[in-house]
Scaffold this active site. Sequence first.
Site, PDB file in Angstrom:
ATOM      1  CD  GLU A 250      -2.759  -1.014   2.561  1.00 58.86           C
ATOM      2  OE1 GLU A 250      -2.593  -0.084   3.369  1.00 58.86           O
ATOM      3  OE2 GLU A 250      -3.570  -1.930   2.732  1.00 58.86           O
ATOM      4  CE  LYS A 252       5.804   4.562   6.611  1.00 62.65           C
ATOM      5  NZ  LYS A 252       5.676   5.905   7.125  1.00 62.65           N
ATOM      6  NE  ARG A 257      -1.880   4.261  12.892  1.00 61.82           N
ATOM      7  CZ  ARG A 257      -1.185   3.125  12.922  1.00 61.82           C
ATOM      8  NH1 ARG A 257       0.120   3.148  12.907  1.00 61.82           N
ATOM      9  NH2 ARG A 257      -1.803   1.964  12.968  1.00 61.82           N
ATOM     10  NE  ARG A 272       3.625   6.454  15.207  1.00 64.55           N
ATOM     11  CZ  ARG A 272       4.221   5.898  16.251  1.00 64.55           C
ATOM     12  NH1 ARG A 272       3.565   5.688  17.361  1.00 64.55           N
ATOM     13  NH2 ARG A 272       5.495   5.564  16.168  1.00 64.55           N
ATOM     14  CD  GLU A 302      -0.385   8.804   7.491  1.00 68.67           C
ATOM     15  OE1 GLU A 302      -0.791   7.929   8.275  1.00 68.67           O
ATOM     16  OE2 GLU A 302       0.681   9.414   7.652  1.00 68.67           O
ATOM     17  CG  PHE A 342      -3.958   2.692   6.858  1.00 67.92           C
ATOM     18  CD1 PHE A 342      -3.713   1.909   7.974  1.00 67.92           C
ATOM     19  CD2 PHE A 342      -3.680   4.042   6.911  1.00 67.92           C
ATOM     20  CE1 PHE A 342      -3.222   2.475   9.137  1.00 67.92           C
ATOM     21  CE2 PHE A 342      -3.183   4.622   8.066  1.00 67.92           C
ATOM     22  CZ  PHE A 342      -2.956   3.832   9.184  1.00 67.92           C
ATOM     23  CE  LYS A 425       9.211   2.156   9.600  1.00 66.09           C
ATOM     24  NZ  LYS A 425       9.057   3.309  10.461  1.00 66.09           N
TER      25      LYS A 425
END
Length: 587
Positions: A250, A252, A257, A272, A302, A342, A425
């Site tokens: 996906e 990033k 967040r 976050r 996000e 997400f 990531k």
Amino acid sequence: MDYSLVTEAYEKIESTTKRLEMTDYLVDFFKKTPKDAIDKIVYLTQGKLYPDFVGIELGMAEKLAVRAVAKATGRSEKEIEEDLAKTGDIGETAQRFLEKKRQISFFRVPLTVERVYQTLDKIARATGEGSMDLKVNLLAGILADATPKDAKYILRTVTGKLRLGIADMTVLDALAIAYGGGKEARDIIERAYNISSDLGRVARELAEGGIETLKNFKITLGNPIRPMLAERLSSPAEILEKLGGKCIAEYKYDGERIQAHKDGDKVVLFSRRLEDVTEQYPDAVELIKTHVKLEEAIVEAECVAVNLDSGEMMPFQELMHRRRKYGIEKAINEYPISLFMFDVLYVDGRDLTLEPYPARHKILEEIIQQSDRVQLAKYLIVDNIDDLEKFFEEAVEAGCEGLVCKSLNSDAVYQAGARGWLWIKYKRDYKSEMIDTVDLVVVGAFHGRGRRAGTYGALLLAIYNHENDTFETICKCGSGFTDEDLKNLPKMLEPYKIDHKHPRVNSNLEADIWFLPKMVIEVIGAEITLSPIHTCARDVIRKGSGLAIRFPRFTGKYRTDKSAEDATTIDEIIEMYKKQLKKIEAE
Ligand code: ATP
């Protein structure tokens, strides 16, 4: 419960740096605590009154604390301040002055935890006119009944400087031993914490109902779930291997967040770090209300700064303008955001955190009404290095940081509160910063939306390949144009309009409008990146990839003095790419 028990426990805890000893002291302390006060005790040991997401913080200004100590001890503020300058710790200073206090009151009533907690709560909540005096009086009030040692810890707590160094995990261990029947209970307690972010609540439910109650601990709308985090690898090959040869990759996105809790008409947003950021993003609240098709849901997204007219993503720094308390309405218009969803963790009473990611992703797809402003994070299911690398380049070029590659396996649950290998990531090691401007040829355009309806949303720009005498695309650019520019551009470009791509233009993108390669404009960007889309310098740096400009902006200069053949050449771009290559500092 006597506050002296708290003081006694803190003293012991402070006397050690060994985690095991600290745990033992905490266990003793928790066992002495009445069950209905354990939540407060847990918060207090962490220097808090509530879990972080509630947003009520201790942090009384030191100046006010000095006033309170002066008042409670009958000394001058100056004396207190002079001592504070020596100790550097208002707690210690308060202790000293209370020890020296001349008249000891015979009517001292022992301090209870409830009284201290309630007073601290009033102090934390006091705002507005007269609140400073109120805080001073409240604090001086409890100091009058405090022992010198109590005063030390009360002062540290109220100023937000109690640092016992007890990690969440130590509290969980101690709770397991004190109330859960032993270390085996630890996992159940930890899970309850991970899905509620509220150690106090977990402690109280455990103390009152035992471990069986915690086995049925449920997600509560409004209590944030601790976020799942990603590990990092630096090559597609390693990533695929780790994820079993296949994964869902996906984009990033480079924003903030957000964990959104929707409960009918009420939406709460957490950052976050699980702070409540609802006030900061009224537009995101609205988007969640209108685009999540269920009554109750917890979703993760996000939140990214965007240019709504051109559809471009903006650099992360743009989002910083939204970090404000006042003038939010204005900021919403100036710095609009889009949401890229997400994950989904909860829907209509159903906990999804133990479902594998493919199942969660499918539900997410079903419950989100997608639009320009709310989309699923762009994804691709990949099983080979090439596709993964291409998708990565595409993500970076679009303004993302790279990719998050996620496991498709049946055990790919949402690991609340953990950094694990189910998400990996993939970011870059190098980037090619752009210092200089370039002169690019306008070869096409895309229709605008929103405020740009009727004019262009973005232009398709190219460099000059002097060897082949062709124009190769390097970016789509929609930023940097003033309203005046936007009004004039269709007129300025009208003479060059053609109904097909020009034979000397080499493009993989289908523009809405094509032009003769004539007009040259000056552009600056954040960096030059590899691109699976653009044709500039294709196959030169890497096979199958070209070069692109990331976050391109028109500088305002129309290079009417230049012909298309005078535009920046492919050699110059390759040179710029190589020269400006910089290692990205490790996080
Ligand atoms: P970083 O600085 O790399 O974002 P981090 O510690 O905040 O590090 P990581 O778990 O390492 O977080 O990386 C995942 C982060 O990437 C998430 O916290 C989220 O903010 C962001 N993100 C962007 N797009 C996605 C996505 N599609 N899936 C998951 N996370 C995403």
